[in-house]
Each structure stands twice: as structure tokens, then as C-alpha cells.
Design a protein around this motif. Structure first.
Motif, PDB file in Angstrom:
ATOM      1  N   THR A 177       0.837  -1.200   0.000  1.00 58.24           N
ATOM      2  CA  THR A 177       0.000   0.000   0.000  1.00 58.24           C
ATOM      3  C   THR A 177       0.873   1.252   0.000  1.00 58.24           C
ATOM      4  OG1 THR A 177      -1.814  -1.115   1.162  1.00 58.24           O
ATOM      5  CG2 THR A 177      -1.741   1.291   1.298  1.00 58.24           C
ATOM      6  N   CYS A 178       1.907   1.254   0.836  1.00 55.74           N
ATOM      7  CA  CYS A 178       2.826   2.394   0.885  1.00 55.74           C
ATOM      8  C   CYS A 178       3.570   2.551  -0.441  1.00 55.74           C
ATOM      9  CB  CYS A 178       3.825   2.225   2.026  1.00 55.74           C
ATOM     10  SG  CYS A 178       3.104   2.271   3.680  1.00 55.74           S
ATOM     11  N   GLN A 179       4.036   1.447  -0.989  1.00 57.23           N
ATOM     12  CA  GLN A 179       4.733   1.493  -2.274  1.00 57.23           C
ATOM     13  C   GLN A 179       3.856   2.125  -3.351  1.00 57.23           C
ATOM     14  OE1 GLN A 179       6.096  -2.308  -3.709  1.00 57.23           O
ATOM     15  NE2 GLN A 179       8.160  -1.978  -2.912  1.00 57.23           N
ATOM     16  N   ASN A 180       2.604   1.739  -3.378  1.00 54.82           N
ATOM     17  CA  ASN A 180       1.702   2.219  -4.425  1.00 54.82           C
ATOM     18  C   ASN A 180       1.459   3.721  -4.335  1.00 54.82           C
ATOM     19  OD1 ASN A 180       1.457  -0.374  -5.424  1.00 54.82           O
ATOM     20  ND2 ASN A 180      -0.460  -0.802  -4.354  1.00 54.82           N
ATOM     21  N   ASP A 181       1.700   4.309  -3.157  1.00 55.72           N
ATOM     22  CA  ASP A 181       1.471   5.745  -2.991  1.00 55.72           C
ATOM     23  C   ASP A 181       2.770   6.516  -2.800  1.00 55.72           C
ATOM     24  OD1 ASP A 181      -0.837   7.719  -2.660  1.00 55.72           O
ATOM     25  OD2 ASP A 181       0.378   8.196  -0.897  1.00 55.72           O
ATOM     26  N   ALA A 182       3.910   5.842  -2.899  1.00 60.54           N
ATOM     27  CA  ALA A 182       5.197   6.471  -2.594  1.00 60.54           C
ATOM     28  C   ALA A 182       5.474   7.666  -3.506  1.00 60.54           C
ATOM     29  CB  ALA A 182       6.321   5.455  -2.725  1.00 60.54           C
ATOM     30  N   THR A 183       5.672   8.823  -2.900  1.00 55.90           N
ATOM     31  CA  THR A 183       5.963  10.061  -3.620  1.00 55.90           C
ATOM     32  C   THR A 183       7.014  10.847  -2.834  1.00 55.90           C
ATOM     33  OG1 THR A 183       3.674  10.161  -4.406  1.00 55.90           O
ATOM     34  CG2 THR A 183       4.972  12.176  -4.590  1.00 55.90           C
ATOM     35  N   PRO A 184       8.128  11.241  -3.419  1.00 60.61           N
ATOM     36  CA  PRO A 184       8.464  11.177  -4.845  1.00 60.61           C
ATOM     37  C   PRO A 184       9.106   9.866  -5.282  1.00 60.61           C
ATOM     38  CG  PRO A 184      10.152  12.391  -3.677  1.00 60.61           C
ATOM     39  CD  PRO A 184       9.112  12.050  -2.657  1.00 60.61           C
ATOM     40  N   SER A 185       9.508   9.000  -4.340  1.00 62.53           N
ATOM     41  CA  SER A 185      10.141   7.740  -4.716  1.00 62.53           C
ATOM     42  C   SER A 185       9.907   6.706  -3.626  1.00 62.53           C
ATOM     43  CB  SER A 185      11.648   7.933  -4.930  1.00 62.53           C
ATOM     44  OG  SER A 185      12.327   8.004  -3.678  1.00 62.53           O
ATOM     45  N   LEU A 186      10.365   5.478  -3.862  1.00 63.88           N
ATOM     46  CA  LEU A 186      10.222   4.410  -2.873  1.00 63.88           C
ATOM     47  C   LEU A 186      11.068   4.660  -1.632  1.00 63.88           C
ATOM     48  CD1 LEU A 186      10.207   1.106  -4.989  1.00 63.88           C
ATOM     49  CD2 LEU A 186       8.268   2.389  -4.076  1.00 63.88           C
ATOM     50  N   ALA A 187      11.959   5.637  -1.683  1.00 65.88           N
ATOM     51  CA  ALA A 187      12.795   5.941  -0.520  1.00 65.88           C
ATOM     52  C   ALA A 187      12.104   6.859   0.474  1.00 65.88           C
ATOM     53  CB  ALA A 187      14.109   6.578  -0.964  1.00 65.88           C
ATOM     54  N   LEU A 188      10.878   7.297   0.171  1.00 71.99           N
ATOM     55  CA  LEU A 188      10.175   8.121   1.152  1.00 71.99           C
ATOM     56  C   LEU A 188      10.171   7.388   2.489  1.00 71.99           C
ATOM     57  CD1 LEU A 188       8.426  10.662   1.733  1.00 71.99           C
ATOM     58  CD2 LEU A 188       6.432   9.227   1.260  1.00 71.99           C
ATOM     59  N   ALA A 189      10.595   8.077   3.536  1.00 72.77           N
ATOM     60  CA  ALA A 189      10.861   7.390   4.803  1.00 72.77           C
ATOM     61  C   ALA A 189       9.643   7.223   5.693  1.00 72.77           C
ATOM     62  CB  ALA A 189      11.945   8.145   5.578  1.00 72.77           C
ATOM     63  N   SER A 190       8.573   7.993   5.487  1.00 68.88           N
ATOM     64  CA  SER A 190       7.481   8.000   6.454  1.00 68.88           C
ATOM     65  C   SER A 190       6.128   8.131   5.754  1.00 68.88           C
ATOM     66  CB  SER A 190       7.667   9.161   7.435  1.00 68.88           C
ATOM     67  OG  SER A 190       6.673   9.160   8.430  1.00 68.88           O
ATOM     68  N   TYR A 191       5.151   7.370   6.276  1.00 70.58           N
ATOM     69  CA  TYR A 191       3.811   7.339   5.708  1.00 70.58           C
ATOM     70  C   TYR A 191       2.773   7.514   6.812  1.00 70.58           C
ATOM     71  CZ  TYR A 191       6.130   5.358   1.614  1.00 70.58           C
ATOM     72  OH  TYR A 191       6.958   5.163   0.535  1.00 70.58           O
ATOM     73  N   THR A 192       1.573   7.881   6.411  1.00 68.90           N
ATOM     74  CA  THR A 192       0.481   7.967   7.370  1.00 68.90           C
ATOM     75  C   THR A 192       0.077   6.556   7.795  1.00 68.90           C
ATOM     76  OG1 THR A 192      -1.369   7.819   5.797  1.00 68.90           O
ATOM     77  CG2 THR A 192      -0.353  10.001   6.133  1.00 68.90           C
ATOM     78  N   ILE A 193      -0.783   6.476   8.807  1.00 69.67           N
ATOM     79  CA  ILE A 193      -1.209   5.167   9.295  1.00 69.67           C
ATOM     80  C   ILE A 193      -2.135   4.458   8.312  1.00 69.67           C
ATOM     81  CG2 ILE A 193      -0.879   5.774  11.713  1.00 69.67           C
ATOM     82  CD1 ILE A 193      -3.869   6.257  11.958  1.00 69.67           C
ATOM     83  N   ARG A 194      -2.493   5.126   7.211  1.00 68.12           N
ATOM     84  CA  ARG A 194      -3.248   4.484   6.137  1.00 68.12           C
ATOM     85  C   ARG A 194      -2.385   4.256   4.907  1.00 68.12           C
ATOM     86  NH1 ARG A 194      -8.404   3.697   7.036  1.00 68.12           N
ATOM     87  NH2 ARG A 194      -8.870   3.405   4.830  1.00 68.12           N
ATOM     88  N   GLY A 195      -1.065   4.435   5.055  1.00 66.52           N
ATOM     89  CA  GLY A 195      -0.150   4.126   3.959  1.00 66.52           C
ATOM     90  C   GLY A 195      -0.048   5.195   2.897  1.00 66.52           C
ATOM     91  N   LEU A 196      -0.390   6.435   3.235  1.00 63.23           N
ATOM     92  CA  LEU A 196      -0.299   7.536   2.282  1.00 63.23           C
ATOM     93  C   LEU A 196       0.994   8.311   2.492  1.00 63.23           C
ATOM     94  CD1 LEU A 196      -3.971   8.872   2.498  1.00 63.23           C
ATOM     95  CD2 LEU A 196      -3.008   7.255   0.839  1.00 63.23           C
ATOM     96  N   SER A 197       1.543   8.838   1.404  1.00 64.89           N
ATOM     97  CA  SER A 197       2.762   9.623   1.487  1.00 64.89           C
ATOM     98  C   SER A 197       2.530  10.891   2.287  1.00 64.89           C
ATOM     99  CB  SER A 197       3.252  10.002   0.078  1.00 64.89           C
ATOM    100  OG  SER A 197       3.605   8.860  -0.660  1.00 64.89           O
ATOM    101  N   ARG A 198       3.569  11.305   2.993  1.00 64.23           N
ATOM    102  CA  ARG A 198       3.549  12.593   3.674  1.00 64.23           C
ATOM    103  C   ARG A 198       4.848  13.312   3.332  1.00 64.23           C
ATOM    104  NH1 ARG A 198       6.061  11.652   9.398  1.00 64.23           N
ATOM    105  NH2 ARG A 198       5.123  13.665   9.855  1.00 64.23           N
ATOM    106  N   GLN A 199       4.901  14.608   3.589  1.00 59.72           N
ATOM    107  CA  GLN A 199       6.112  15.360   3.279  1.00 59.72           C
ATOM    108  C   GLN A 199       7.212  14.948   4.243  1.00 59.72           C
ATOM    109  OE1 GLN A 199       5.747  19.598   3.520  1.00 59.72           O
ATOM    110  NE2 GLN A 199       7.669  19.972   2.444  1.00 59.72           N
ATOM    111  N   TRP A 200       8.238  14.283   3.705  1.00 59.20           N
ATOM    112  CA  TRP A 200       9.335  13.803   4.536  1.00 59.20           C
ATOM    113  C   TRP A 200      10.559  13.560   3.676  1.00 59.20           C
ATOM    114  CZ3 TRP A 200       8.484  14.504   9.453  1.00 59.20           C
ATOM    115  CH2 TRP A 200       9.420  14.039  10.381  1.00 59.20           C
TER     116      TRP A 200
END
Length: 273
Positions: free
Chosen positions: A134-157
Motif C-alpha cells: 500500500t505504501c509502495q503504491n502511494d510512494a511520492t516522490p520515490s520508494l525511498a520516502l521514509a514516512s507514511y500515514t497510518i493508512r499508507g499515504l505519502s507525507r512530506q518527509w
């Protein structure tokens, strides 16, 4: 290593009040059982940060805590229950899923060999792998994004390339404890990570605490472990990136870079001795 200071990202920041408060050292009583008993206790504490379909976290920053969209998805692993919205006087907000923290937790769960009912597999690991996708599918700007919301959405990080490597190691260790549908998801997640890492390992990344951008000894270490694990895997990773790992190309390159880190450290030590 080039230094940057993305102040809104640094996890080590503390409030002035916390920094100036008296420090109290806990008193530890060692039992005859020693570290084995302590490890069992710490494992149970760790599981309190792992979400399931019956054990949910609520996003403390969501305007409506009763909205189902404020609830965590199974497999989310929060860094800590700390949030300014929950506890007055603190500014650490850790009710998020960090890829690195979650992977380390999954590695420990896999190592524990949790008991299962006949015909079932280890549900926390099944949830972890599906949440990772789920996190991979929403990863922005890349798969290296370090932190996601508890629903697997990208956040500014920040982006930290140790995350996909550690996640791959965790899934490989968990693979035999997954059911068949989740094993297919696991292979897909690993392939995504490898296709990213096979190029990204050559680039700079933010370090563990988001304070510096450069070539990280830690990131390269876990990337090397990841590539070595892929070369040795018995589940059959079919991607071209997996083949390149098995051909020693990426692993040897990372190993050489780690040797340079070691030489630099040795040189620095001689200057201070």
C-alpha cells in the motif's frame, strides 16, 4: 558529507522544557532469568505499536476521530504513540509508519516464530507485507520516502534509501511465514524495491535522523545486506535487478564503497589519537 538541516523533518528535536528538565535514571532490577525474560517483555511492548484489523490506531491529526479514514490499516507499525494532540507539552509526533522502523519490527516478529492455528500463517507479517505494498503504491516522490500515514499515504518527509533495503530483508525473512496470496505480494514488493535500489544505492541519501544528506555508512551497510540476501534467496526473484544482484555487480560495488568508509574512519581516528 554535505550537511543540510531540514528542521521540519528532524526526529531528534525536543522541546526546550524537555531538554531542560531534570533527568531521572530508572532503577533496573536484574532477575536470575536475565536478558531472556527482558526480551520477552520488550517483544510484547513492541507489538503494541503494530496495527491489525482488530487493534487500530487513530490519526491524532485527523479533524474527525470517528471518521473511518482516521483509522489505521492492518500492518501499519507506528514509531511511537507520541503525539502533541494526545499529550500536552511534547512536540514529537510519531503516529506514523516509518519504513525503517517497520522493517526492523517485522524482522523481530519473523525471528520470534509466533505460534499459529492449524492451516494459518503469521497474521502480523501478512498484514505487514500488504501494508508495505500500500505504501509502495502511494510512494511520492520515490520508494525511498521514509514516512507514511497510518493508512499508507505519502507525507512530506525525507528520502532515505536504507528503507527499501531493510524492507526487502524483512520480507525475505518473513516469506516462509506468509500465506500463498501474500507470498505473491511479497515478491512484487521485493521486485519494486530492487528495481529502485539497483540505481539508487549509488546516490546520496538522508541519514538515520534526517539531519544530513550524503553517502551513508548505515544505508550502504543495509543495501549490501539486502543484495547479499537476494543473491542467496531460495524463493526465486525473477526481476532483472535480482539477476544483477546475483551476478555480484551491485553487491561488490556497495562493498567497495563500505571499505572506503572504513578507511576514512581509520584515518580520522589516527588524527585524533
Amino acid at each position: 558529507m554535505r550537511t543540510t538541516t531540514p528542521s521540519s523533518f528532524i526526529r531528534t528535536q525536543v522541546t526546550t522544557q524537555s531538554a531542560g528538565s531534570p533527568k531521572v535514571s530508572p532503577q533496573i532490577a536484574w532477575s536470575a532469568a536475565g536478558l531472556g525474560k527482558i526480551a520477552q517483555h520488550m517483544f510484547s511492548l513492541m507489538l503494541r505499536n503494530v496495527a491489525s484489523d482488530g487493534f487500530l490506531f487513530v490519526d491524532p491529526n485527523h479533524p474527525d476521530p470517528m471518521d473511518p479514514q482516521s483509522f489505521s490499516l492492518p500492518g501499519c507499525i507506528i514509531a511511537a504513540p507520541s503525539s502533541p494532540a494526545n499529550t500536552a507539552g511534547i512536540d514529537q509526533d510519531y503516529v506514523y509508519n516509518w519504513t525503517r522502523d517497520a522493517a526492523i519490527t517485522a524482522i523481530e516478529i519473523a525471528a520470534a516464530n509466533l505460534p499459529t492455528a492449524p492451516g494459518t500463517r503469521v497474521q502480523p507479517l501478512i498484514d505487514y507485507v500488504n501494508f508495505a505494498q500500500t505504501c509502495q503504491n502511494d510512494a511520492t516522490p520515490s520508494l525511498a520516502l521514509a514516512s507514511y500515514t497510518i493508512r499508507g499515504l505519502s507525507r512530506q518527509w525525507t528520502e532515505q534509501t536504507d528503507g527499501p533495503a531493510l524492507q526487502t530483508v524483512a520480507i525475505l525473512q518473513a516469506y516462509d511465514q506468509l500465506d500463498a496470496p501474500t507470498q505473491a505480494v511479497a515478491v512484487a514488493v521485493i521486485n519494486q524495491n530492487l528495481n529502485y535500489l539497483i540505481t539508487a544505492y549509488q546516490n546520496q541519501t538522508f541519514n538515520l535522523w534526517e539531519e544530513h544528506l550524503g553517502f551513508s555508512f548505515f544505508a550502504r551497510s543495509v543495501q549490501l545486506r539486502c543484495f547479499q540476501a537476494i543473491k542467496a534467496n531460495a524463493i526465486g526473484i525473477p526481476s532483472s535487478a535480482g539477476n544483477r544482484c546475483r551476478d555480484h555487480l551491485a553487491a561488490n560495488s556497495v562493498g567497495t564503497a563500505l571499505e572506503r568508509h572504513t578507511l576514512c574512519l581509520a584515518f580520522a581516528c589516527t588524527r585524533w589519537l
